[in-house]
Design an enzyme around this catalytic site. Structure first.
Site, mmCIF file in Angstrom:
data_model
loop_
_atom_site.group_PDB
_atom_site.id
_atom_site.type_symbol
_atom_site.label_atom_id
_atom_site.label_comp_id
_atom_site.label_asym_id
_atom_site.label_seq_id
_atom_site.Cartn_x
_atom_site.Cartn_y
_atom_site.Cartn_z
ATOM 1 N N SER A 36 19.796 78.688 63.846
ATOM 2 C CA SER A 36 19.147 79.824 64.504
ATOM 3 C C SER A 36 17.917 80.377 63.787
ATOM 4 O O SER A 36 16.973 80.818 64.436
ATOM 5 C CB SER A 36 20.147 80.947 64.742
ATOM 6 O OG SER A 36 20.782 81.320 63.547
ATOM 7 N N ASP A 250 22.097 92.041 60.901
ATOM 8 C CA ASP A 250 23.313 91.231 60.744
ATOM 9 C C ASP A 250 23.393 90.547 59.381
ATOM 10 O O ASP A 250 24.402 89.940 59.046
ATOM 11 C CB ASP A 250 23.430 90.198 61.862
ATOM 12 C CG ASP A 250 22.274 89.199 61.896
ATOM 13 O OD1 ASP A 250 21.397 89.255 60.991
ATOM 14 O OD2 ASP A 250 22.231 88.365 62.814
ATOM 15 N N HIS A 253 20.292 86.678 59.838
ATOM 16 C CA HIS A 253 18.969 86.239 60.294
ATOM 17 C C HIS A 253 17.874 87.025 59.590
ATOM 18 O O HIS A 253 18.078 88.184 59.212
ATOM 19 C CB HIS A 253 18.838 86.426 61.809
ATOM 20 C CG HIS A 253 19.806 85.618 62.594
ATOM 21 N ND1 HIS A 253 20.956 86.160 63.140
ATOM 22 C CD2 HIS A 253 19.811 84.295 62.905
ATOM 23 C CE1 HIS A 253 21.628 85.209 63.771
ATOM 24 N NE2 HIS A 253 20.956 84.070 63.635
#
Length: 276
Positions: A36, A250, A253
């Site tokens: 990601s 979070d 990321h």
């Protein structure tokens, strides 16, 4: 005499076409793979959408409003699939074209899948890996024709018709945190990519970016210790430090500022490798 002239003319035309068909040595192409953070998590800000040099290009890996799969376009984000975010590759490319001579263009070919293990890019493991994954990941994989590695190789072969592959940018590891086999598995993927693209073994560098670091309370920061072992297994690997690159809420990321900074660090490592 007339036939002779026609043959000569045809020969000149064929020679000109062959010259035109040769890859441009000043078009430097980088392969981008990962999960990601490579795909791009934070949505681009207006400043990220503006003033992108026409010398920085990306090849669409899927059909999007921005263009068809396999087509080059100016590297305005998103560079991965439709609707993804800002990736370190954005500011890697912007920094590279800023520092390289005017005649040099930079292109990226990106295939990245959020949440994936390195096994997804392993030709021998991906078929067993995919069925056990969440539906949302299967949907991403399906956007790449059910085989992200195959799509990557397909696109890179097309890119090789236009330019020269200079390196691989990897940002992956969160899903493999603390896996001692990760360095060897990365090496296998690296070796397969070079072999499948007809490149000499060990001929290009692999730049591996660290995951969100401990100073940013990174939830996978322990993997950075595993990552330091990568050059021991793969001498062509260079680890790009992430300490100080800001994380999102979070702590998994990078935020926009962190993604930009990490991209600049990838470029600094590559430029240093090039002696610049």
């Amino acid at each position: 005499m007339k036939k002779k002239r026609l043959f000569l003319l045809a020969g000149f035309v064929m020679a000109a076409m062959m010259v035109m068909a040769q890859p441009d040595p000043n078009f430097h192409i980088y392969i981008c793979i990962g999960q990601s953070n490579m795909e791009g998590n934070p949505k681009p800000a207006q400043q990220d959408l503006e003033n992108v040099s026409p010398r920085f290009l990306t090849m669409n890996a899927v059909d999007c409003e921005s263009g068809k799969m396999g087509e080059w376009r100016t590297a305005v984000p998103p560079l991965a699939r439709c609707g993804t975010g800002l990736t370190p590759a954005d500011y890697f490319g912007r920094t590279m074209v800023k520092e390289l001579p005017e005649e040099v263009r930079v292109g990226v070919v990106m295939v990245a899948v959020a949440g994936c293990s390195i096994d997804l890019f392993d030709k021998d493991k991906f078929e067993a890996y995919i069925p056990n994954q969440a539906g949302w990941m299967k949907n991403i994989v399906n956007e790449y024709g059910g085989n992200p590695y195959n799509r990557l190789i397909e696109l890179c072969k097309k890119a090789q018709q236009d330019g020269v592959i200079k390196g691989i940018l990897l940002h992956q590891g969160e899903t493999n945190t603390n896996d001692p086999e990760w360095p060897a598995n990365v090496k296998k993927v690296y070796d397969n990519i070079l072999a499948d693209l007809g490149l000499e073994a060990g001929s290009i560098p692999l730049l591996a970016g660290e995951v969100v670091a401990a100073d940013q309370k990174g939830v996978c920061a322990a993997h950075n210790e595993v990552m330091q072992k990568l050059p021991e297994v793969l001498p062509q690997a260079m680890v790009v430090p992430a300490a100080g690159c800001e994380a999102g809420r979070d702590h998994l990321h990078f935020n926009l500022k962190g993604s930009r900074e990490l991209g600049r660090r990838y470029a600094a490592r590559m430029l240093s490798y090039m002696g610049l």
